[in-house]
Design an enzyme around this catalytic site. Structure first.
Site, PDB file in Angstrom:
ATOM      1  N   HIS A 127       0.837  -1.210   0.000  1.00 27.68           N
ATOM      2  CA  HIS A 127       0.000   0.000   0.000  1.00 27.68           C
ATOM      3  C   HIS A 127       0.867   1.255   0.000  1.00 27.68           C
ATOM      4  O   HIS A 127       0.612   2.191  -0.769  1.00 27.68           O
ATOM      5  CB  HIS A 127      -0.903  -0.024   1.237  1.00 27.68           C
ATOM      6  CG  HIS A 127      -1.686   1.229   1.460  1.00 27.68           C
ATOM      7  ND1 HIS A 127      -2.982   1.392   1.028  1.00 27.68           N
ATOM      8  CD2 HIS A 127      -1.349   2.399   2.069  1.00 27.68           C
ATOM      9  CE1 HIS A 127      -3.410   2.593   1.366  1.00 27.68           C
ATOM     10  NE2 HIS A 127      -2.446   3.229   2.006  1.00 27.68           N
ATOM     11  N   GLU A 128       1.899   1.286   0.836  1.00 27.49           N
ATOM     12  CA  GLU A 128       2.756   2.478   0.917  1.00 27.49           C
ATOM     13  C   GLU A 128       3.570   2.668  -0.360  1.00 27.49           C
ATOM     14  O   GLU A 128       3.754   3.793  -0.832  1.00 27.49           O
ATOM     15  CB  GLU A 128       3.671   2.376   2.142  1.00 27.49           C
ATOM     16  CG  GLU A 128       2.936   2.318   3.473  1.00 27.49           C
ATOM     17  CD  GLU A 128       2.000   3.504   3.688  1.00 27.49           C
ATOM     18  OE1 GLU A 128       2.339   4.625   3.245  1.00 27.49           O
ATOM     19  OE2 GLU A 128       0.926   3.316   4.291  1.00 27.49           O
TER      20      GLU A 128
END
Length: 262
Positions: A127-128
């Protein structure tokens, strides 16, 4: 009149840029800074954080996080401004992680108490990284630049003290620096989608993303949510979206990474 004309010209110019730039999901973006500028800013900010925050010396924890991160970054397309991703584990109870332009990834040891399996940790790291691949920091900084500096977009001193709060927030470092986190729900949902695809390509189980956010919900305890959730969609919305996306992912046939949890 000349001032109004200048403003109109700049507005038209930025609108044209926005129309020509799109995110991985096809959403139009306003992108005013180069990859080189963003990479430099990310690297500078990361160095500051390494000097100001405690870095974990636990070799087992570091090896585990490095293993999960490498499994994902090995499936990221080559980036124009850097050749390797740097991963640092910060010794902190924060339930958080981040990735910066320039290939910088930070994971807080507190996250490992909530992301309890390699697949769940891969959900967060994917996600990051997706925020970086989707140019969300650039997008947010571009928006802030137009809003806060009178449209003088060519005279920005990136990383300078005058712009510290804006730039740190745009990089997703709001919690650490006392600034409101910048990513809106559209960007967060987009990072969920791109990150899920990335972790699945890397051999991790995308269905574990649902279990992760259930854990995150429990960790919030009905009070202040973990830092990672500060501007994210609600737990129920996120879980529903992830369940739908997970069921539609193709079988990438990737070998499941063997990362021994600390």
């Amino acid at each position: 009149m000349r001032t109004w004309t200048k403003v109109c010209c700049i507005a038209a110019f930025t609108s044209a840029i926005a129309a020509c730039s799109s995110s991985p999901t096809g959403r139009n973006q306003l992108i005013l800074f180069s990859d080189a500028q963003m990479s430099q800013l990310g690297a500078q900010s990361f160095e500051q954080m390494k000097q100001q925050q405690k870095i974990s010396q636990d070799q087992t924890v570091n090896a585990y996080v490095q293993c999960v991160a490498k499994a994902i970054t090995d499936h990221v397309p080559p980036q124009p401004e850097f050749s390797e991703w740097e991963v640092v584990v910060f010794d902190s109870d924060q339930v958080n992680a981040f990735a910066l332009p320039g290939g910088k990834i930070g994971v807080y040891t507190g996250l490992l108490k909530v992301a309890v399996t390699p697949d769940q940790l891969a959900t967060v790291i994917g996600h990051e990284i997706a925020h970086v691949l989707a140019d969300h920091s650039n997008e947010r900084l571009s928006q802030s630049q137009l809003a806060n500096t009178g449209l003088q977009i060519t005279n920005v001193a990136l990383g300078g003290s005058e712009y510290r709060n804006v730039t740190m927030a745009a990089l997703g470092l709001g919690v650490q620096y006392g600034v409101i986190l910048p990513y809106g729900r559209t960007q967060e949902s987009e990072a969920d989608i791109v990150g899920l695809e990335l972790m699945a390509k890397s051999g991790f189980d995308p269905n574990q993303s649902i279990e992760l956010w259930k854990n995150m919900s429990k960790a919030s305890g009905g009070s202040q949510p973990p830092e990672l959730l500060s501007t994210h969609p609600s737990h129920s919305t996120r879980i529903s979206d992830l369940r739908q996306k997970s069921s539609s992912l193709p079988n990438y046939n990737a070998t499941k990474p063997t990362c021994n949890k600390a």
